[in-house]
Design a protein around this motif. Sequence first.
Motif, short mmCIF file in Angstrom:
data_model
loop_
_atom_site.label_atom_id
_atom_site.label_comp_id
_atom_site.label_asym_id
_atom_site.label_seq_id
_atom_site.Cartn_x
_atom_site.Cartn_y
_atom_site.Cartn_z
N VAL A 486 0.56 -1.25 0.45
CA VAL A 486 0.45 0.47 0.22
C VAL A 486 1.09 1.00 0.10
CG1 VAL A 486 -1.91 1.42 1.17
CG2 VAL A 486 -1.86 -0.84 0.84
N LEU A 487 2.31 1.30 1.19
CA LEU A 487 2.76 2.14 1.33
C LEU A 487 3.27 3.11 0.10
CD1 LEU A 487 4.30 4.13 2.57
CD2 LEU A 487 6.08 2.90 3.17
N VAL A 488 3.74 1.95 -1.01
CA VAL A 488 4.47 2.13 -2.88
C VAL A 488 3.89 2.51 -3.61
CG1 VAL A 488 6.11 0.94 -3.77
CG2 VAL A 488 6.76 0.67 -1.65
N PHE A 489 2.47 1.05 -3.98
CA PHE A 489 1.73 1.12 -4.92
C PHE A 489 0.82 2.14 -4.74
CE2 PHE A 489 4.10 -1.88 -5.08
CZ PHE A 489 4.93 -2.58 -6.55
N TYR A 490 0.65 2.49 -3.48
CA TYR A 490 -1.29 3.15 -3.80
C TYR A 490 -1.04 5.08 -3.34
CZ TYR A 490 -6.21 3.90 -3.37
OH TYR A 490 -7.50 4.37 -3.64
N PRO A 491 -2.17 5.61 -4.59
CA PRO A 491 -1.34 6.75 -4.96
C PRO A 491 -2.03 8.06 -3.46
CG PRO A 491 -3.16 6.51 -6.03
CD PRO A 491 -2.23 4.86 -5.83
N ARG A 492 -1.31 8.63 -2.97
CA ARG A 492 -1.77 9.99 -1.90
C ARG A 492 -2.96 10.61 -2.65
NH1 ARG A 492 2.47 10.89 1.02
NH2 ARG A 492 4.17 10.36 0.42
N ARG A 493 -3.84 11.56 -1.59
CA ARG A 493 -5.59 11.90 -2.09
C ARG A 493 -5.10 12.57 -3.73
NH1 ARG A 493 -7.52 16.24 -0.33
NH2 ARG A 493 -10.01 16.49 0.14
N GLU A 494 -4.55 13.13 -3.95
CA GLU A 494 -4.47 14.47 -4.89
C GLU A 494 -4.67 13.55 -6.36
OE1 GLU A 494 -2.50 14.54 -2.17
OE2 GLU A 494 -3.30 16.71 -1.26
N LYS A 495 -3.27 12.42 -5.97
CA LYS A 495 -3.97 12.04 -7.11
C LYS A 495 -4.67 10.89 -7.23
CE LYS A 495 -1.22 9.52 -10.69
NZ LYS A 495 -1.36 10.32 -11.79
N GLU A 496 -4.93 10.06 -6.18
CA GLU A 496 -5.77 9.25 -5.78
C GLU A 496 -7.62 10.03 -7.02
OE1 GLU A 496 -8.36 6.77 -2.58
OE2 GLU A 496 -8.37 8.99 -2.69
N HIS A 497 -7.37 10.61 -6.42
CA HIS A 497 -8.91 11.94 -6.78
C HIS A 497 -8.64 11.74 -8.41
CE1 HIS A 497 -10.13 13.61 -2.38
NE2 HIS A 497 -10.37 11.98 -3.11
N GLU A 498 -7.13 12.17 -9.01
CA GLU A 498 -7.27 12.37 -10.26
C GLU A 498 -7.22 11.23 -10.65
OE1 GLU A 498 -2.73 13.85 -12.62
OE2 GLU A 498 -3.28 14.53 -11.27
N LEU A 499 -6.79 10.24 -10.17
CA LEU A 499 -6.79 8.97 -11.26
C LEU A 499 -8.23 9.01 -11.03
CD1 LEU A 499 -4.22 6.89 -9.42
CD2 LEU A 499 -4.44 7.82 -12.50
N PHE A 500 -9.18 8.94 -9.99
CA PHE A 500 -10.73 8.48 -10.34
C PHE A 500 -11.15 9.30 -11.14
CE2 PHE A 500 -10.99 6.87 -5.54
CZ PHE A 500 -10.53 5.88 -5.96
N ARG A 501 -11.04 10.26 -11.30
CA ARG A 501 -11.57 11.08 -12.23
C ARG A 501 -11.20 10.94 -14.17
NH1 ARG A 501 -10.37 15.01 -8.83
NH2 ARG A 501 -8.33 16.06 -9.90
N GLU A 502 -9.92 10.82 -14.74
CA GLU A 502 -9.38 9.70 -15.22
C GLU A 502 -9.99 9.09 -15.69
OE1 GLU A 502 -4.62 9.30 -15.46
OE2 GLU A 502 -4.65 11.61 -14.71
N TYR A 503 -10.10 7.87 -15.09
CA TYR A 503 -10.72 6.43 -15.40
C TYR A 503 -12.21 6.62 -15.63
CZ TYR A 503 -6.99 4.31 -12.42
OH TYR A 503 -5.99 4.26 -12.02
N ALA A 504 -12.70 7.58 -14.78
CA ALA A 504 -14.51 7.58 -15.58
C ALA A 504 -15.06 8.31 -16.44
CB ALA A 504 -15.00 8.78 -14.62
N GLU A 505 -13.62 9.00 -17.04
CA GLU A 505 -13.55 9.82 -18.52
C GLU A 505 -13.03 8.90 -19.48
OE1 GLU A 505 -11.02 13.23 -18.43
OE2 GLU A 505 -12.23 14.00 -16.82
N ALA A 506 -12.46 7.97 -19.25
CA ALA A 506 -12.14 7.16 -19.69
C ALA A 506 -13.30 5.86 -20.50
CB ALA A 506 -10.64 6.34 -19.44
#
Length: 510
Positions: A486-506
């Motif tokens: 989790v520490l190495v691979f899960y993104p921090r809060r800002e990056k996490e929200h950015e990824l969720f938006r990218e996934y939704a758009e894709a």
Amino acid sequence: MLTALILAAGVANLNLSVANVALPSIGQDFDASQTALNLVAVGFSLGLAGSVLYLGAIGDRYGRKRMLVLGLALSIPAALLAAFAPSVEVLFVARVFGGVAAGMAYPTTLSLIAALWSGPKRIAAIALWSGLGGAISALGPLASGWLIGVFDWGSVFLMTLPLAALTLVLVVMVVPAKVNEGTEPVDNLGGVLSIVLVAALVLAINFAAVPGAGLFSAVLGAVALVAGVGFVLRQRRARNPLYELRVAGRRTFWVAAVGGIIVFGSLMGAMYVGQLFLQNVLGYTALEAGASILPAAVLMVLASPVSSRLVIRYGARVVFLLGFGFCLLGFLTMFLFWDVGASYLPVGLGYALIGLGVGLAGPPASRSLTDSVPVARAGMASGTSDLQRDLGGSIMQSVLGSILTAGYASAIARSVAAAPAAMQSQVTGDVQAQLQKSFDGAISIAKQYPQYADGIVNAARQSFLDGADWAYATGIVTMVVGAIVVLVFYPRREKEHELFREYAEADAGR
């Protein structure tokens, strides 16, 4: 409606844990080996984990409510078969059957939550679903202990009947018939391969510690490997894959899946080994052993809503790591302080830390899965969330159970070798096998040789403790590995929200 879905999940969660308190009684009644008891303990989660992806996909296509109703209905004959099983083999089959019934109902509950709510309401709904479901699972041993004190062990499998009947009526009345179901055909070959993969893997782990079963375990492991490779190849080539690897490869998805498997598995593994420890070593009654888990249940309920608020403020990564940290402290407490003559304080503390860890880590695990997939693939997210609990529980119980079995057998063999010559002369091959088969087997031998009873019982208890320490150490290592992932691979809060938006758009652009 949320109440109906939580109760439906509660039927499965309750069935996951009711057998643990009854295991010593089942072992005595059937003269079962430790491996047979391991299989009874994991049978329900094995059936659920093996079928959940396939049946969840069928629900996505042909109707989630239909699958939910069918699963609840089939859980009733499965419970009856388990309650009146004439042998440990039939009991194992009944538990697997019950797990398959839950595989029809359980994934539907989270997929409906994902389809019916979004945003903060979804996070809150998932927190309630996760926390209350885990609490119901933890409360199962308490109810089981009371029933065993009044009736026999078969009664523990009947407690879900009224809950299943009530929930069935509620579901029929309040759950909508159609909620964003898909129209694509189901990948039946992928479903069969997923069942073979999970079943072969769990059984291979359980038989790994059985003397003389090494070849059988290796064959099962090879079957699991071949099925796993076949499943991946099938999902890459299928027009409508059961498990979309494009989505599964998303960081917020696969890390949440792995982390959830580890943390939920820690709860089931700790409850399994702990119940045997309390009754075999500390001499707790079934009711006392079941009641000892209450701190875990209470803290899971209290921590889940706190977890959902922490996820919104700090992101899933931080809350995940908090959960792993408390689970690690729980296993450390068990390893260091769970010993012969231990008071309830370290017992309650160990369970409390595990419960707090699972209560914190559960909501972000489930939320990350559902937010990483489109609504049309909600069954994939819910199926994976179910796998977190069920495959995690199957694997951790199997691993810890096998290590416990191997550690106990090794320690009791050393005790026999160190025994006085007069005692060793009484130890035939059959006696040795019975001593090493299980703790209950050793107690049976102690009754046959009353002049050596105290020595045999003390040796069995110490040998069980040696095996249990191996299991707790394995839990410690597993928690550390999970936290590192989790520490190495899960993104921090800002990056996490950015990824969720990218996934939704894709997903919207597909």
